[in-house]
Design a protein around this motif. Sequence first.
Motif, PDB file in Angstrom:
ATOM      1  N   ASN A 316       0.823  -1.213   0.000  1.00 34.92           N
ATOM      2  CA  ASN A 316       0.000   0.000   0.000  1.00 34.92           C
ATOM      3  C   ASN A 316       0.852   1.256   0.000  1.00 34.92           C
ATOM      4  O   ASN A 316       0.523   2.239  -0.660  1.00 34.92           O
ATOM      5  N   ILE A 317       1.964   1.212   0.741  1.00 37.04           N
ATOM      6  CA  ILE A 317       2.862   2.369   0.783  1.00 37.04           C
ATOM      7  C   ILE A 317       3.426   2.640  -0.604  1.00 37.04           C
ATOM      8  O   ILE A 317       3.522   3.794  -1.046  1.00 37.04           O
ATOM      9  N   ASP A 318       3.792   1.583  -1.329  1.00 35.35           N
ATOM     10  CA  ASP A 318       4.268   1.754  -2.707  1.00 35.35           C
ATOM     11  C   ASP A 318       3.196   2.419  -3.562  1.00 35.35           C
ATOM     12  O   ASP A 318       3.495   3.264  -4.413  1.00 35.35           O
ATOM     13  N   GLY A 319       1.938   2.017  -3.342  1.00 39.39           N
ATOM     14  CA  GLY A 319       0.832   2.611  -4.089  1.00 39.39           C
ATOM     15  C   GLY A 319       0.674   4.091  -3.781  1.00 39.39           C
ATOM     16  O   GLY A 319       0.417   4.907  -4.680  1.00 39.39           O
ATOM     17  N   PHE A 320       0.867   4.456  -2.500  1.00 42.42           N
ATOM     18  CA  PHE A 320       0.758   5.859  -2.113  1.00 42.42           C
ATOM     19  C   PHE A 320       1.897   6.690  -2.729  1.00 42.42           C
ATOM     20  O   PHE A 320       1.667   7.812  -3.197  1.00 42.42           O
ATOM     21  N   PHE A 322       3.442   6.043  -5.455  1.00 41.06           N
ATOM     22  CA  PHE A 322       3.114   6.160  -6.884  1.00 41.06           C
ATOM     23  C   PHE A 322       2.122   7.300  -7.110  1.00 41.06           C
ATOM     24  O   PHE A 322       2.259   8.072  -8.065  1.00 41.06           O
ATOM     25  N   MET A 323       1.136   7.408  -6.227  1.00 43.66           N
ATOM     26  CA  MET A 323       0.148   8.482  -6.349  1.00 43.66           C
ATOM     27  C   MET A 323       0.799   9.862  -6.156  1.00 43.66           C
ATOM     28  O   MET A 323       0.466  10.820  -6.852  1.00 43.66           O
ATOM     29  N   ILE A 324       1.735   9.951  -5.215  1.00 40.59           N
ATOM     30  CA  ILE A 324       2.419  11.228  -4.981  1.00 40.59           C
ATOM     31  C   ILE A 324       3.185  11.657  -6.224  1.00 40.59           C
ATOM     32  O   ILE A 324       3.218  12.837  -6.581  1.00 40.59           O
ATOM     33  N   ARG A 325       3.769  10.675  -6.910  1.00 42.38           N
ATOM     34  CA  ARG A 325       4.573  10.989  -8.108  1.00 42.38           C
ATOM     35  C   ARG A 325       3.707  11.152  -9.361  1.00 42.38           C
ATOM     36  O   ARG A 325       4.184  11.668 -10.369  1.00 42.38           O
ATOM     37  N   ASP A 326       2.460  10.721  -9.284  1.00 44.44           N
ATOM     38  CA  ASP A 326       1.573  10.787 -10.441  1.00 44.44           C
ATOM     39  C   ASP A 326       1.212  12.246 -10.733  1.00 44.44           C
ATOM     40  O   ASP A 326       0.565  12.909  -9.917  1.00 44.44           O
ATOM     41  N   PRO A 327       1.579  12.778 -11.895  1.00 46.64           N
ATOM     42  CA  PRO A 327       1.289  14.197 -12.190  1.00 46.64           C
ATOM     43  C   PRO A 327      -0.207  14.495 -12.313  1.00 46.64           C
ATOM     44  O   PRO A 327      -0.622  15.649 -12.222  1.00 46.64           O
ATOM     45  N   ASP A 328      -1.010  13.453 -12.527  1.00 42.27           N
ATOM     46  CA  ASP A 328      -2.463  13.657 -12.671  1.00 42.27           C
ATOM     47  C   ASP A 328      -3.217  13.563 -11.346  1.00 42.27           C
ATOM     48  O   ASP A 328      -4.431  13.779 -11.308  1.00 42.27           O
ATOM     49  N   CYS A 329      -2.512  13.223 -10.271  1.00 39.83           N
ATOM     50  CA  CYS A 329      -3.183  13.116  -8.968  1.00 39.83           C
ATOM     51  C   CYS A 329      -3.367  14.520  -8.391  1.00 39.83           C
ATOM     52  O   CYS A 329      -2.380  15.226  -8.138  1.00 39.83           O
ATOM     53  N   PRO A 330      -4.606  14.976  -8.188  1.00 41.52           N
ATOM     54  CA  PRO A 330      -4.855  16.354  -7.760  1.00 41.52           C
ATOM     55  C   PRO A 330      -4.462  16.604  -6.305  1.00 41.52           C
ATOM     56  O   PRO A 330      -4.430  15.677  -5.484  1.00 41.52           O
TER      57      PRO A 330
END
Length: 436
Positions: A316-320, A322-330
């Motif tokens: 789950n931490i890896d998933g989080f 990934f979300m932080i690095r995702d440019p489309d995550c608002p």
Amino acid sequence: MAEIYKFKVREGNKERNNAFEAEDVDREMNESNIGDSDNEEETSELDPKQRAFMIITDHIHDRNAYTRAFAMRLFVDLVKQIPLPHIGEFQEKIVGRFDDNTSTVRKSAINAFIAIINNNPLINQLTSIGELRTQVEEAEDPETKKPLVMLLRDCEKLLDLVKSGSELIINNLLHSSLTTDVLEAINWFYQITTIGITEGTLDGFRQMATHVWNKEEKIREKVLSCYKDVYFSDRMDPKRTAFGLIYLVAESSNAEAFSIGKMVQSIKIPKSAKQLIWKYALGRGEQKLPAPLQAAAMAIIDMTSKSEPEVLTEGNIDGFVFMIRDPDCPPLVLTEVFAVLTNLRPNAKTPLVDGAYETDHEIFEATTSRIYELLKKDSSMEMNNMVLAAIKLIYFLSANPSQQVSDIVTAAFKMAISRLKKSREKKGKIQIPTVQ
């Protein structure tokens, strides 16, 4: 009078074999709309059934509080045994007693109207009134449209009565100093919600969440029981539970969300529904949710991880990250991601002492990089909240947070000043001095 009315209705039903033929419904509605009358000549012209119904209805406004309460309890008894008119002035009078000066009358009025709604032949159309409105709009044949319009008119009248009742209860009972008033308010919103008239609650069901902190044990237990049955039941469809909670959190105020968090930690979300919430929060569900709903799903994960930090596994931490690095995550969603990650520490009330992460950990690298990137583009309230959540994350999890927190605050401040300076210069204002 109640016995006479029941006898006359049953007698008429035997003759017609159908109490709800169209012409009979119209006649029943006319009877129910008979107003208060002191004219003996008018009253004497009515048949015994109409006179009995009028006398019972008149007592809803009797001077004696016991009589008012008893009259409305009669309606509970009547509606269980015989069909009452679908729409009528008697319903308006009962709702009007929701703010009666006497608590027993208020309680009797609420119970009477709930019983009347539950036993109303229009209940199915009322609970799906949105579909009925669409049918009326799309109907082109006048012969087909006319009965739909009449049906919608009656349903809208009932819905307006429910809304009027909810408004009175929110304003006068939900936050009353009397325990009985609060309990009746909770019962009202629970009943209307379970019946399916959610449009008529005026968000009262969500507002009652704050009572999980009430000093009265009866009120706390009642609220938890109602929410458990509506949102946390194993017998419900997991998708309905998941979306119900997501929308509940998305539309709540800070105080309500804090109260919902307490409930989530006390009652526990069913496993299957929780798995769906995780998927929607991480953006891996069957459908991509809008940012506010995805953020609400992530907020629910934050609520559960406060009491269950073990749910934050390495995967789950890896998933989080990934979300932080995702440019489309608002930023709205990232704010909740940072809030969840702060719960990695064993005790959510104190900073992590042993085993704290170093500032070169991927969580912090991804966080600082994303903050600097967004600070160049955005200075909205969402962005400000995200920066605060990131600073809190670094403070609680980092073994040496001081320098990194200082760097982020300084960068945010400089970029805010830079934007303000450019904005002023663009408008021809006096230049802002350089801030060291």
